[in-house]
Design an enzyme around this catalytic site. Structure first.
Site, PDB file in Angstrom:
ATOM      1  N   HIS A   9     -20.558   1.700   3.974  1.00 57.90           N
ATOM      2  CA  HIS A   9     -19.420   2.317   3.273  1.00 57.90           C
ATOM      3  C   HIS A   9     -18.812   1.303   2.301  1.00 57.90           C
ATOM      4  O   HIS A   9     -18.853   1.475   1.116  1.00 57.90           O
ATOM      5  CB  HIS A   9     -18.363   2.860   4.239  1.00 57.90           C
ATOM      6  N   ASP A  44     -19.400   3.458  -0.865  1.00 55.41           N
ATOM      7  CA  ASP A  44     -18.414   4.360  -1.460  1.00 55.41           C
ATOM      8  C   ASP A  44     -17.634   3.557  -2.496  1.00 55.41           C
ATOM      9  O   ASP A  44     -16.987   2.558  -2.162  1.00 55.41           O
ATOM     10  CB  ASP A  44     -17.478   4.900  -0.377  1.00 55.41           C
ATOM     11  N   ASP A 101     -17.794  13.308  -3.844  1.00 52.75           N
ATOM     12  CA  ASP A 101     -16.665  13.143  -2.929  1.00 52.75           C
ATOM     13  C   ASP A 101     -15.395  13.737  -3.534  1.00 52.75           C
ATOM     14  O   ASP A 101     -15.044  14.879  -3.258  1.00 52.75           O
ATOM     15  CB  ASP A 101     -16.488  11.660  -2.589  1.00 52.75           C
ATOM     16  N   THR A 119     -13.413  12.747   9.077  1.00 49.38           N
ATOM     17  CA  THR A 119     -12.698  12.694  10.359  1.00 49.38           C
ATOM     18  C   THR A 119     -12.372  11.283  10.791  1.00 49.38           C
ATOM     19  O   THR A 119     -11.492  11.067  11.622  1.00 49.38           O
ATOM     20  CB  THR A 119     -13.549  13.331  11.490  1.00 49.38           C
ATOM     21  N   CYS A 120     -13.110  10.293  10.258  1.00 46.98           N
ATOM     22  CA  CYS A 120     -12.987   8.893  10.711  1.00 46.98           C
ATOM     23  C   CYS A 120     -13.179   8.764  12.216  1.00 46.98           C
ATOM     24  O   CYS A 120     -12.613   7.887  12.862  1.00 46.98           O
ATOM     25  CB  CYS A 120     -11.664   8.268  10.240  1.00 46.98           C
TER      26      CYS A 120
END
Length: 286
Positions: free
Chosen positions: A121, A162, A231, A284-285
């Site tokens: 990420h 990301d 995203d 959701t993490c």
């Protein structure tokens, strides 16, 4: 990221408690809990005070309804979904994507040791972190590949970073410059596969969709195997269908809280599969 990129404003429980107690609770107490899909769609579309419920309420209530349906039927939540949406075929392992936060070096080591499917990420959410011409992210992914091969000889994860639209900012939304940079990143992590989430945020749904579509086409024309993950601005079920229909990227992030009812998350995954585009269930993490 409440309120950003086209999302609902910040949800504050105290401000919504009265609606839950006076409006939602009486409706829940009357339900036959056996049918998840029907109940979820009812609450997801419910209008109170002239508007739909906040996405957070719809998200939480529909999760409770799925859990309740599984309990009354004595089966798992996955089985409820498969039965009610007529999903056939064998169960398959779902690859897990992990998030490093800013501590992207030490957390990468933890991910490598655990042999996660996709990493890291990276949280490149500013041009300062990416580098004015992307040099910091390039240096990082080069280190990451070397680290993976040093610690685990036979481990071949997918690299996904990301970048929160910062490639677009660093390269002034120039399609050729952006694709050339992404190909540099691809070469740096080779032979590992590379996915780049949110390369561009053009401040509107239409503009962002168009840029991601053009980036995908430009990368493919240059023979690149980099996969773009959409995203920002791809938030609701309608947005996901819009991006999928236009092939705006190779994979769409289905941000579960932003879709409201999780019935929409299920529909979104099925739609992506139907259109031959990747579905990445996130947000959701967990």
């Amino acid at each position: 990221y409440s309120g950003a990129g086209g999302r609902d404003p910040l949800f504050l429980a105290d401000d919504n408690l009265e609606i839950l107690e006076k409006e939602i609770k009486p409706l829940l107490l009357k339900l036959d809990l056996h049918e998840f899909k029907k109940n979820a769609e009812y609450f997801d579309k419910l209008i109170i005070g002239g508007k739909k419920l906040h996405t957070a309420i719809r998200y939480g209530v529909t999760q409770a309804l799925l859990s309740a349906a599984a309990l009354v039927k004595g089966i798992t939540m996955a089985e409820v979904i498969r039965k009610e949406y007529d999903i056939k075929g064998a169960y398959e392992y779902v690859p897990i994507f992990t998030q490093s936060g800013d501590d992207r070096y030490i957390n990468a080591d933890k991910m490598i040791i655990k042999e996660v499917d996709l990493l890291p990420h990276g949280l490149f959410n500013s041009v300062e972190k990416l580098g004015k011409k992307g040099e910091k992210a390039l240096e990082y992914v080069t280190w990451l590949k070397d680290r993976i091969f040093t610690l685990k000889k036979d481990y071949r994860p997918i690299i996904q970073i990301d970048v929160y639209g910062t490639i677009g900012l660093a390269f002034d939304l120039d399609i050729n410059a952006m694709t050339d940079y992404m190909i540099k990143l691809e070469k740096a992590v080779s032979p590992l596969a590379l996915q780049i989430e949110g390369p561009v945020d053009a401040d509107s749904k239409e503009a962002t969709m168009k840029y991601l579509k053009e980036l995908r086409k430009a990368l493919e024309k240059k023979g690149s195997k980099v996969k773009i993950v959409a995203d920002e601005w791809c938030n609701t079920l309608e947005d996901i269908k819009y991006f999928a229909d236009n092939k705006a990227g190779h994979i769409l992030q289905i941000k579960t809280p932003d879709l409201g009812g999780i019935n929409n998350t299920i529909e979104a995954v099925l739609y992506c599969h139907e259109k031959g585009i990747g579905a990445y269930v996130g947000g959701t993490c967990n």
